[in-house]
Design a protein around this motif. Sequence first.
Motif, PDB file in Angstrom:
ATOM      1  N   ARG A  57      11.453 -32.188 -30.436  1.00  0.00           N
ATOM      2  CA  ARG A  57      10.763 -30.910 -30.225  1.00  0.00           C
ATOM      3  C   ARG A  57       9.709 -30.676 -31.309  1.00  0.00           C
ATOM      4  N   GLU A  58      10.079 -30.926 -32.559  1.00  0.00           N
ATOM      5  CA  GLU A  58       9.134 -30.744 -33.664  1.00  0.00           C
ATOM      6  C   GLU A  58       7.963 -31.712 -33.564  1.00  0.00           C
ATOM      7  N   LEU A  59       8.240 -32.951 -33.171  1.00  0.00           N
ATOM      8  CA  LEU A  59       7.168 -33.933 -33.003  1.00  0.00           C
ATOM      9  C   LEU A  59       6.237 -33.563 -31.852  1.00  0.00           C
ATOM     10  N   LEU A  60       6.787 -33.025 -30.770  1.00  0.00           N
ATOM     11  CA  LEU A  60       5.950 -32.571 -29.648  1.00  0.00           C
ATOM     12  C   LEU A  60       4.950 -31.514 -30.118  1.00  0.00           C
ATOM     13  N   ILE A  61       5.413 -30.605 -30.953  1.00  0.00           N
ATOM     14  CA  ILE A  61       4.538 -29.555 -31.472  1.00  0.00           C
ATOM     15  C   ILE A  61       3.492 -30.146 -32.417  1.00  0.00           C
ATOM     16  N   ARG A  82       2.426 -33.438 -32.895  1.00  0.00           N
ATOM     17  CA  ARG A  82       1.531 -34.492 -32.408  1.00  0.00           C
ATOM     18  C   ARG A  82       0.764 -34.134 -31.142  1.00  0.00           C
ATOM     19  N   ALA A  83       1.361 -33.298 -30.292  1.00  0.00           N
ATOM     20  CA  ALA A  83       0.720 -33.012 -29.003  1.00  0.00           C
ATOM     21  C   ALA A  83       0.369 -31.542 -28.834  1.00  0.00           C
ATOM     22  N   GLY A  84       0.816 -30.684 -29.771  1.00  0.00           N
ATOM     23  CA  GLY A  84       0.562 -29.251 -29.619  1.00  0.00           C
ATOM     24  C   GLY A  84       1.249 -28.695 -28.391  1.00  0.00           C
ATOM     25  N   LEU A 108       4.725 -34.946 -19.300  1.00  0.00           N
ATOM     26  CA  LEU A 108       4.649 -36.398 -19.407  1.00  0.00           C
ATOM     27  C   LEU A 108       3.573 -36.817 -20.408  1.00  0.00           C
ATOM     28  N   GLN A 109       2.414 -36.171 -20.349  1.00  0.00           N
ATOM     29  CA  GLN A 109       1.336 -36.464 -21.297  1.00  0.00           C
ATOM     30  C   GLN A 109       1.773 -36.168 -22.723  1.00  0.00           C
ATOM     31  N   ALA A 110       2.440 -35.046 -22.923  1.00  0.00           N
ATOM     32  CA  ALA A 110       2.897 -34.672 -24.260  1.00  0.00           C
ATOM     33  C   ALA A 110       3.931 -35.661 -24.783  1.00  0.00           C
ATOM     34  N   LEU A 111       4.865 -36.077 -23.931  1.00  0.00           N
ATOM     35  CA  LEU A 111       5.871 -37.058 -24.357  1.00  0.00           C
ATOM     36  C   LEU A 111       5.208 -38.382 -24.729  1.00  0.00           C
ATOM     37  N   CYS A 112       4.266 -38.825 -23.906  1.00  0.00           N
ATOM     38  CA  CYS A 112       3.580 -40.089 -24.183  1.00  0.00           C
ATOM     39  C   CYS A 112       2.749 -40.007 -25.456  1.00  0.00           C
ATOM     40  N   THR A 113       2.076 -38.883 -25.662  1.00  0.00           N
ATOM     41  CA  THR A 113       1.293 -38.693 -26.877  1.00  0.00           C
ATOM     42  C   THR A 113       2.205 -38.675 -28.100  1.00  0.00           C
TER      43      THR A 113
END
Length: 133
Positions: A63-67, A69-71, A95-100
């Motif tokens: 969750r923290e990485l999603l915020i 790295r991908a906003g 899906l885009q956020a997970l891949c990013t």
Amino acid sequence: MSVEHAGRRCGQLPQGIGDTEHRLATARSAAGATSVERPQVQIEWRLRKVMASRDVWAAKELRELLIQRAGFELSLQAVSDLMKKQPVQVKVATLQALCTTLRCTPNELFGIDTPREVSLADDPDNIEPRGEQ
């Protein structure tokens, strides 16, 4: 005041629409042993494997990485659900956020197992007109 079409209110689907899975299962069980099971493509959700290969182990960490790295912000429960079970559907933005975030491709997140027997040429439901007369 509601507008009705063919005995139903607008916005309502005709009976039988939207429950295709149920109708197919009922038809299969009614057909009994004589029904022919068609080979199906199997899709495996590999989020946990991809996370592990990137040394990401916990929902809170993802969750923290999603915020970062991908906003992209998901609730901790939503991230946990994505990790624990195969989703029925995944939004493209997720899906885009997970891949990013995980620096991977959708192909890494989805494992596809295609049965060898699957062939469009053998499918009687896939008959296309040739246009030759």
